[in-house]
Design a protein around this motif. Structure first.
Motif, PDB file in Angstrom:
ATOM      1  N   PRO A  39     -10.469  12.096  13.103  1.00  0.00           N
ATOM      2  CA  PRO A  39      -9.904  11.561  11.864  1.00  0.00           C
ATOM      3  C   PRO A  39      -8.390  11.668  11.796  1.00  0.00           C
ATOM      4  CG  PRO A  39     -11.051  13.619  11.447  1.00  0.00           C
ATOM      5  CD  PRO A  39     -11.315  13.242  12.872  1.00  0.00           C
ATOM      6  N   HIS A  40      -7.835  12.574  12.557  1.00  0.00           N
ATOM      7  CA  HIS A  40      -6.387  12.754  12.545  1.00  0.00           C
ATOM      8  C   HIS A  40      -5.747  12.191  13.808  1.00  0.00           C
ATOM      9  CE1 HIS A  40      -7.137  16.148  15.240  1.00  0.00           C
ATOM     10  NE2 HIS A  40      -8.069  16.519  14.386  1.00  0.00           N
ATOM     11  N   GLY A  41      -6.533  11.431  14.586  1.00  0.00           N
ATOM     12  CA  GLY A  41      -5.999  10.798  15.775  1.00  0.00           C
ATOM     13  C   GLY A  41      -5.611  11.768  16.875  1.00  0.00           C
ATOM     14  N   GLY A  42      -6.014  13.010  16.766  1.00  0.00           N
ATOM     15  CA  GLY A  42      -5.700  14.011  17.766  1.00  0.00           C
ATOM     16  C   GLY A  42      -4.374  14.714  17.546  1.00  0.00           C
ATOM     17  N   ALA A  43      -3.639  14.322  16.525  1.00  0.00           N
ATOM     18  CA  ALA A  43      -2.346  14.945  16.239  1.00  0.00           C
ATOM     19  C   ALA A  43      -2.552  16.126  15.290  1.00  0.00           C
ATOM     20  CB  ALA A  43      -1.383  13.950  15.619  1.00  0.00           C
ATOM     21  N   THR A  44      -2.237  17.315  15.757  1.00  0.00           N
ATOM     22  CA  THR A  44      -2.445  18.502  14.923  1.00  0.00           C
ATOM     23  C   THR A  44      -1.512  18.527  13.718  1.00  0.00           C
ATOM     24  OG1 THR A  44      -0.987  19.781  16.360  1.00  0.00           O
ATOM     25  CG2 THR A  44      -3.333  19.900  16.809  1.00  0.00           C
ATOM     26  N   VAL A  45      -0.382  17.852  13.798  1.00  0.00           N
ATOM     27  CA  VAL A  45       0.526  17.766  12.646  1.00  0.00           C
ATOM     28  C   VAL A  45      -0.160  17.018  11.512  1.00  0.00           C
ATOM     29  CG1 VAL A  45       2.713  16.840  11.838  1.00  0.00           C
ATOM     30  CG2 VAL A  45       2.581  17.889  14.091  1.00  0.00           C
ATOM     31  N   ASP A  46      -0.839  15.901  11.847  1.00  0.00           N
ATOM     32  CA  ASP A  46      -1.571  15.154  10.826  1.00  0.00           C
ATOM     33  C   ASP A  46      -2.732  15.957  10.264  1.00  0.00           C
ATOM     34  OD1 ASP A  46       0.145  13.030  11.119  1.00  0.00           O
ATOM     35  OD2 ASP A  46      -1.152  11.951  12.527  1.00  0.00           O
ATOM     36  N   LEU A  47      -3.370  16.742  11.110  1.00  0.00           N
ATOM     37  CA  LEU A  47      -4.455  17.602  10.636  1.00  0.00           C
ATOM     38  C   LEU A  47      -3.918  18.627   9.642  1.00  0.00           C
ATOM     39  CD1 LEU A  47      -7.428  18.488  10.883  1.00  0.00           C
ATOM     40  CD2 LEU A  47      -6.715  19.989  12.741  1.00  0.00           C
ATOM     41  N   GLY A  48      -2.787  19.202   9.935  1.00  0.00           N
ATOM     42  CA  GLY A  48      -2.164  20.154   9.010  1.00  0.00           C
ATOM     43  C   GLY A  48      -1.797  19.511   7.688  1.00  0.00           C
ATOM     44  N   ARG A  49      -1.298  18.274   7.753  1.00  0.00           N
ATOM     45  CA  ARG A  49      -0.967  17.557   6.514  1.00  0.00           C
ATOM     46  C   ARG A  49      -2.211  17.271   5.675  1.00  0.00           C
ATOM     47  NH1 ARG A  49       2.155  13.142   9.197  1.00  0.00           N
ATOM     48  NH2 ARG A  49       3.753  14.363  10.189  1.00  0.00           N
ATOM     49  N   TRP A  50      -3.313  16.954   6.362  1.00  0.00           N
ATOM     50  CA  TRP A  50      -4.541  16.674   5.635  1.00  0.00           C
ATOM     51  C   TRP A  50      -5.009  17.922   4.879  1.00  0.00           C
ATOM     52  CZ3 TRP A  50      -9.635  18.207   5.388  1.00  0.00           C
ATOM     53  CH2 TRP A  50     -10.493  17.342   4.711  1.00  0.00           C
ATOM     54  N   TRP A  51      -4.959  19.081   5.513  1.00  0.00           N
ATOM     55  CA  TRP A  51      -5.369  20.317   4.846  1.00  0.00           C
ATOM     56  C   TRP A  51      -4.377  20.709   3.760  1.00  0.00           C
ATOM     57  CZ3 TRP A  51      -9.989  22.290   4.806  1.00  0.00           C
ATOM     58  CH2 TRP A  51     -10.844  22.039   5.864  1.00  0.00           C
ATOM     59  N   ALA A  52      -3.119  20.351   3.910  1.00  0.00           N
ATOM     60  CA  ALA A  52      -2.102  20.701   2.916  1.00  0.00           C
ATOM     61  C   ALA A  52      -2.322  19.983   1.587  1.00  0.00           C
ATOM     62  CB  ALA A  52      -0.708  20.391   3.462  1.00  0.00           C
ATOM     63  N   GLN A  53      -3.034  18.863   1.590  1.00  0.00           N
ATOM     64  CA  GLN A  53      -3.263  18.125   0.352  1.00  0.00           C
ATOM     65  C   GLN A  53      -4.113  18.889  -0.652  1.00  0.00           C
ATOM     66  OE1 GLN A  53      -5.347  14.469   1.087  1.00  0.00           O
ATOM     67  NE2 GLN A  53      -7.128  15.493   1.953  1.00  0.00           N
ATOM     68  N   PHE A  54      -4.766  19.978  -0.237  1.00  0.00           N
ATOM     69  CA  PHE A  54      -5.589  20.766  -1.140  1.00  0.00           C
ATOM     70  C   PHE A  54      -4.782  21.800  -1.918  1.00  0.00           C
ATOM     71  CE2 PHE A  54      -8.639  19.277   2.054  1.00  0.00           C
ATOM     72  CZ  PHE A  54      -9.516  18.622   1.209  1.00  0.00           C
ATOM     73  N   ASP A  55      -3.462  21.817  -1.727  1.00  0.00           N
ATOM     74  CA  ASP A  55      -2.557  22.720  -2.443  1.00  0.00           C
ATOM     75  C   ASP A  55      -2.967  24.183  -2.329  1.00  0.00           C
ATOM     76  OD1 ASP A  55      -0.929  20.627  -3.266  1.00  0.00           O
ATOM     77  OD2 ASP A  55      -2.148  20.254  -5.046  1.00  0.00           O
ATOM     78  N   ASP A  56      -3.363  24.569  -1.136  1.00  0.00           N
ATOM     79  CA  ASP A  56      -3.690  25.965  -0.859  1.00  0.00           C
ATOM     80  C   ASP A  56      -2.742  26.429   0.236  1.00  0.00           C
ATOM     81  OD1 ASP A  56      -4.728  28.420  -0.150  1.00  0.00           O
ATOM     82  OD2 ASP A  56      -6.809  27.773  -0.221  1.00  0.00           O
TER      83      ASP A  56
END
Length: 79
Positions: A39-56
């Motif tokens: 889902p993040h295209g293999g880019a761990t930066v995008d994965l981190g951004r996705w988890w950051a959207q939960f404001d935790d």
């Protein structure tokens, strides 16, 4: 009353036996491999951004730590 309740619950907990046709039906073959796009295209930066959207504040740190220790499923499985 207690005996009737116990019998009722025992009847609900039992399972029906398998029919003879279910045992003779062959199972379909399993595929040799299963692939799905990340889902993040293999880019761990995008994965981190996705988890950051939960404001935790802790989630991105945990994801970064997990990626640093086990960046692939094979390395996670080996651990």
């Amino acid at each position: 009353m207690a005996v009737a309740l116990a019998l009722l619950l025992t009847g609900c907990a039992s399972t029906a036996p398998l029919s003879s046709t279910a045992q003779l039906t062959p199972r379909p073959p399993l595929p040799a491999a299963w692939r799905a796009p990340l889902p993040h295209g293999g880019a761990t930066v995008d994965l981190g951004r996705w988890w950051a959207q939960f404001d935790d504040a802790l989630l991105p740190a945990l994801i970064d730590a997990a990626q640093a220790v086990s960046p692939t499923l094979a390395s996670a499985r080996a651990r």
